[in-house]
Design a protein around this motif. Structure first.
Motif, PDB file in Angstrom:
ATOM      1  N   PHE A  52       0.822  -1.210   0.000  1.00 55.49           N
ATOM      2  CA  PHE A  52       0.000   0.000   0.000  1.00 55.49           C
ATOM      3  C   PHE A  52       0.858   1.263   0.000  1.00 55.49           C
ATOM      4  CE2 PHE A  52      -1.761   3.373   2.725  1.00 55.49           C
ATOM      5  CZ  PHE A  52      -2.780   3.818   1.890  1.00 55.49           C
ATOM      6  N   LEU A  53       1.823   1.336   0.894  1.00 58.87           N
ATOM      7  CA  LEU A  53       2.628   2.551   1.003  1.00 58.87           C
ATOM      8  C   LEU A  53       3.468   2.789  -0.249  1.00 58.87           C
ATOM      9  CD1 LEU A  53       3.803   2.236   4.726  1.00 58.87           C
ATOM     10  CD2 LEU A  53       2.049   3.771   3.800  1.00 58.87           C
ATOM     11  N   ALA A  54       4.050   1.724  -0.797  1.00 58.09           N
ATOM     12  CA  ALA A  54       4.891   1.887  -1.978  1.00 58.09           C
ATOM     13  C   ALA A  54       4.064   2.283  -3.196  1.00 58.09           C
ATOM     14  CB  ALA A  54       5.656   0.590  -2.254  1.00 58.09           C
ATOM     15  N   SER A  55       2.954   1.590  -3.423  1.00 56.37           N
ATOM     16  CA  SER A  55       2.117   1.903  -4.592  1.00 56.37           C
ATOM     17  C   SER A  55       1.432   3.258  -4.431  1.00 56.37           C
ATOM     18  CB  SER A  55       1.063   0.814  -4.802  1.00 56.37           C
ATOM     19  OG  SER A  55       0.187   0.718  -3.692  1.00 56.37           O
ATOM     20  N   PHE A  56       1.048   3.598  -3.200  1.00 58.99           N
ATOM     21  CA  PHE A  56       0.412   4.900  -2.963  1.00 58.99           C
ATOM     22  C   PHE A  56       1.382   6.043  -3.247  1.00 58.99           C
ATOM     23  CE2 PHE A  56      -1.078   8.372  -0.181  1.00 58.99           C
ATOM     24  CZ  PHE A  56      -2.381   8.507  -0.671  1.00 58.99           C
ATOM     25  N   THR A  57       2.643   5.851  -2.903  1.00 64.11           N
ATOM     26  CA  THR A  57       3.653   6.870  -3.203  1.00 64.11           C
ATOM     27  C   THR A  57       3.786   7.078  -4.708  1.00 64.11           C
ATOM     28  OG1 THR A  57       4.870   6.297  -1.184  1.00 64.11           O
ATOM     29  CG2 THR A  57       6.078   7.503  -2.895  1.00 64.11           C
ATOM     30  N   VAL A  58       3.848   5.982  -5.453  1.00 65.94           N
ATOM     31  CA  VAL A  58       3.920   6.086  -6.913  1.00 65.94           C
ATOM     32  C   VAL A  58       2.681   6.770  -7.455  1.00 65.94           C
ATOM     33  CG1 VAL A  58       4.044   4.765  -9.065  1.00 65.94           C
ATOM     34  CG2 VAL A  58       5.390   4.049  -7.086  1.00 65.94           C
ATOM     35  N   TRP A  59       1.520   6.438  -6.916  1.00 68.26           N
ATOM     36  CA  TRP A  59       0.264   7.014  -7.407  1.00 68.26           C
ATOM     37  C   TRP A  59       0.213   8.515  -7.145  1.00 68.26           C
ATOM     38  CZ3 TRP A  59      -4.185   8.906  -4.660  1.00 68.26           C
ATOM     39  CH2 TRP A  59      -5.294   9.138  -5.477  1.00 68.26           C
ATOM     40  N   ILE A  60       0.646   8.948  -5.964  1.00 69.84           N
ATOM     41  CA  ILE A  60       0.651  10.380  -5.640  1.00 69.84           C
ATOM     42  C   ILE A  60       1.544  11.138  -6.605  1.00 69.84           C
ATOM     43  CG2 ILE A  60       1.447  12.053  -3.943  1.00 69.84           C
ATOM     44  CD1 ILE A  60      -1.259  10.990  -3.273  1.00 69.84           C
ATOM     45  N   VAL A  61       2.732  10.588  -6.894  1.00 68.78           N
ATOM     46  CA  VAL A  61       3.648  11.247  -7.833  1.00 68.78           C
ATOM     47  C   VAL A  61       3.013  11.333  -9.216  1.00 68.78           C
ATOM     48  CG1 VAL A  61       5.870  11.060  -8.998  1.00 68.78           C
ATOM     49  CG2 VAL A  61       5.699  10.593  -6.549  1.00 68.78           C
ATOM     50  N   ALA A  62       2.404  10.237  -9.671  1.00 64.96           N
ATOM     51  CA  ALA A  62       1.774  10.223 -10.997  1.00 64.96           C
ATOM     52  C   ALA A  62       0.597  11.183 -11.049  1.00 64.96           C
ATOM     53  CB  ALA A  62       1.325   8.804 -11.345  1.00 64.96           C
ATOM     54  N   LEU A  63      -0.214  11.213  -9.996  1.00 64.18           N
ATOM     55  CA  LEU A  63      -1.373  12.102  -9.983  1.00 64.18           C
ATOM     56  C   LEU A  63      -0.934  13.562  -9.951  1.00 64.18           C
ATOM     57  CD1 LEU A  63      -4.482  11.853  -9.899  1.00 64.18           C
ATOM     58  CD2 LEU A  63      -4.336  12.126  -7.413  1.00 64.18           C
ATOM     59  N   TRP A  64       0.094  13.863  -9.177  1.00 60.16           N
ATOM     60  CA  TRP A  64       0.607  15.233  -9.137  1.00 60.16           C
ATOM     61  C   TRP A  64       1.127  15.637 -10.513  1.00 60.16           C
ATOM     62  CZ3 TRP A  64       5.742  16.990  -9.788  1.00 60.16           C
ATOM     63  CH2 TRP A  64       5.942  18.335  -9.466  1.00 60.16           C
ATOM     64  N   GLY A  65       1.816  14.746 -11.182  1.00 63.44           N
ATOM     65  CA  GLY A  65       2.316  15.065 -12.508  1.00 63.44           C
ATOM     66  C   GLY A  65       1.203  15.269 -13.521  1.00 63.44           C
ATOM     67  N   LEU A  66       0.138  14.463 -13.419  1.00 64.47           N
ATOM     68  CA  LEU A  66      -0.969  14.591 -14.365  1.00 64.47           C
ATOM     69  C   LEU A  66      -1.783  15.855 -14.128  1.00 64.47           C
ATOM     70  CD1 LEU A  66      -2.227  10.885 -14.438  1.00 64.47           C
ATOM     71  CD2 LEU A  66      -1.295  12.161 -16.378  1.00 64.47           C
TER      72      LEU A  66
END
Length: 537
Positions: A308-322
């Protein structure tokens, strides 16, 4: 020649890939074999007992649709019963011995195909399958004898067919596009006949994901016409999915329409929860009594939190970039980002529903987490792939042998812990799946020699689940009970496993030595409470 050989390294027919893929599918069968053979095939639990009983009733009725069929869908009992007729194996044997192998194999196969479409790499897809093996909640659902071994695989099949159809239309192959689109809707329809709740969850999450994807695309500085077309097609897919789900609930299998009656009671309980702050139930308190200590609780939950923590970190970065940086991203990657968020939201929504104490089920947070994992794994791997491609220093660093070996050892440890958790192994769990042949034999004696009686079988429902797996109804009016001993239960099953189970769960054992022993097969005994008055038998 060197260039040709280099290009072929990404093809499916490459020998190295074929061997690696074969090993991956083989590991899925090994996992299932451990699950089945850990207790010699003598295991059962709530859903396994329920679906085995429904399938046997279906075969007795000679119809897939009969009074008493599973309310949320008929496809899994129908599949189970059909395989039983085809192979000649008794339904309980099929559900507890054969089905785990099918569940593990189909999960590994479809996860690989779907992850390969998202990650565009066979090697990353195989790593994704291995990460799935580390999730005991997901594997337990795919191995036990209930509908989730179908709903999980059908989730993956829907998205795999969707990606194939979009790829076909991009290449201008209309016939191939039509075939994959038909298969996608067929998988969605089948999913609705298996379980309408999870089919509705898929439709609702996909709806939210498409809406967010459309909003993100509209924010881009330079709009890509192909992205707009893709979003329109996704909107059509979502609309058709809802129509298929409603068609099943209102016309194909009307008992599924009962779920609409649950909406009223659910809303009332949720309103009471938020207005009074008084929880109707707390399923999470069972965690402390289910496992053998706080260290074990942290250990069995470690992979869930790490993923959860690892994938959530990736998701936050991707969402911020989008959203902020307005990155350009392929529609399939954008869909993965939005689906991850949508299925993550289902977990957040499920938490207050669990505390509300719904009659339709408990611990929806864990059940929704299973489907969230299907998107968390490729999300995590997508982030790892980007990091490896962009930073050569990191790329060089991860190629060091000790890094690869240590990473493999950590993953292997997670898989080993997951095996113990998925089987509720007595080494770490206080609530067990297994039963002994002598216990089954003792209950069978009670079943055929008692009338209108109830047999207490221990501090949990281990034995009642076993008996429901193998039997449907009783013409003599008997019942098999667990948990707290009731005054009306004057027959007690005592075995070494029952005694050990009561000890680890810190539950009292009745004083059976002062009662009348009416059965003994050498390992398990049945005691009858001695009459206290002349009117008792």
């Amino acid at each position: 020649m060197a260039t040709t050989a280099l290009k072929r390294t990404n093809r499916w027919e490459h020998p190295a890939f074929s061997r690696l893929f074969g090993v991956t599918l083989g590991l899925s069968l090994v996992y299932a074999a451990y699950f089945v053979l850990r207790f010699g095939g003598l295991w059962s639990e709530n859903d396994t007992a329920a679906f085995s009983s429904v399938a046997m009733q279906m075969l007795r009725a000679g119809n897939a649709l009969f009074p008493g069929q599973y309310t949320h869908g008929y496809a899994y009992p129908t599949w189970l019963g059909s395989l039983s007729l085809l192979t000649g194996l008794h339904v309980p044997v099929m559900n507890t011995v054969v089905m785990p192998f099918l569940g593990a194999f189909f999960l590994a196969l479809m996860a690989f195909l779907t992850f390969r479409g998202w990650l565009r790499s066979a090697h990353w897809a195989i790593l994704g399958v291995l990460l799935l093996f580390g999730s005991p909640d997901l594997l337990f659902s795919a191995l036990r004898g209930n509908h989730e071994k179908l709903t999980i695989v059908l989730f993956l099949m829907v998205f795999y067919a969707m990606m194939q159809s979009f790829a076909a239309i991009g290449r201008g192959r209309l016939a191939e596009y039509g075939t994959w689109t038909f298969l996608m809707y067929l998988f969605e329809f089948t999913n609705a006949t298996v379980n309408d709740y999870f089919a509705s969850t898929l439709a609702a999450s996909a709806s939210l994901a498409v809406l967010v994807a459309a909003w993100i695309i509209r924010r881009r500085t330079s709009l890509n016409p192909k992205d707009r077309v893709a979003v329109r097609r996704l909107g059509a897919v979502v609309g058709t999915t809802w129509l298929l789900v409603l068609w099943v609930m209102f016309f194909v299998y009307t008992p599924a329409g009962y779920d609409f009656q649950l909406l009223k009671s659910t809303s009332i309980k949720l309103m009471s929860l938020f207005l009074t702050f008084h929880a109707g139930s707390n399923p999470y308190v069972l965690v402390h009594s289910q496992w053998a200590g706080p260290v074990v609780i942290d250990l069995v939950a470690s992979y869930r939190w790490a993923l959860f923590l690892a994938s959530f970190t990736v998701w936050i970065v991707a969402l911020w970039g989008l959203v902020v940086r307005r990155w350009s991203m392929a529609w399939s990657d954008l869909l993965l980002v939005t689906l991850y968020g949508a299925f993550g939201l289902t977990i957040a929504v499920a938490i207050p529903m669990d505390f509300a104490g719904l009659a339709a089920g408990a611990n929806l947070e864990v059940r929704n987490f299973i489907y969230y994992v299907l998107f968390a794994v490729p999300m995590l791997l997508a982030g790892m792939r980007v990091v490896r491609q962009r930073w050569k220093a990191v790329n060089t660093y991860v190629q060091r042998p000790w890094i690869a070996w240590s990473s493999g050892a950590i993953l292997a440890s997670f898989i080993a812990i997951g095996l113990l958790k998925a089987t509720l192994d007595p080494a770490i769990s206080n609530q067990w799946l297994f039963y002994r042949p002598s216990e089954k034999q003792a209950v069978g004696y009670f079943w055929t020699h008692a009338t209108d009686s109830s047999l207490w079988t221990g501090p949990d429902n281990r034995i009642p689940y076993m008996w429901s797996t193998w039997n449907t109804g009783d013409p003599y009016g008997n019942s098999v009970a667990g948990y707290g001993l009731q005054p009306s239960e004057r027959d007690w099953l005592i075995s070494p496993v029952v005694v050990r189970s009561a000890i680890v769960q810190r539950m009292p054992i009745p004083n059976y030595r002062s009662q009348d022993q009416v059965y003994d097969n050498g390992t398990s005994q049945i005691y009858h409470v001695a009459p206290q008055t002349m009117f008792q038998d």
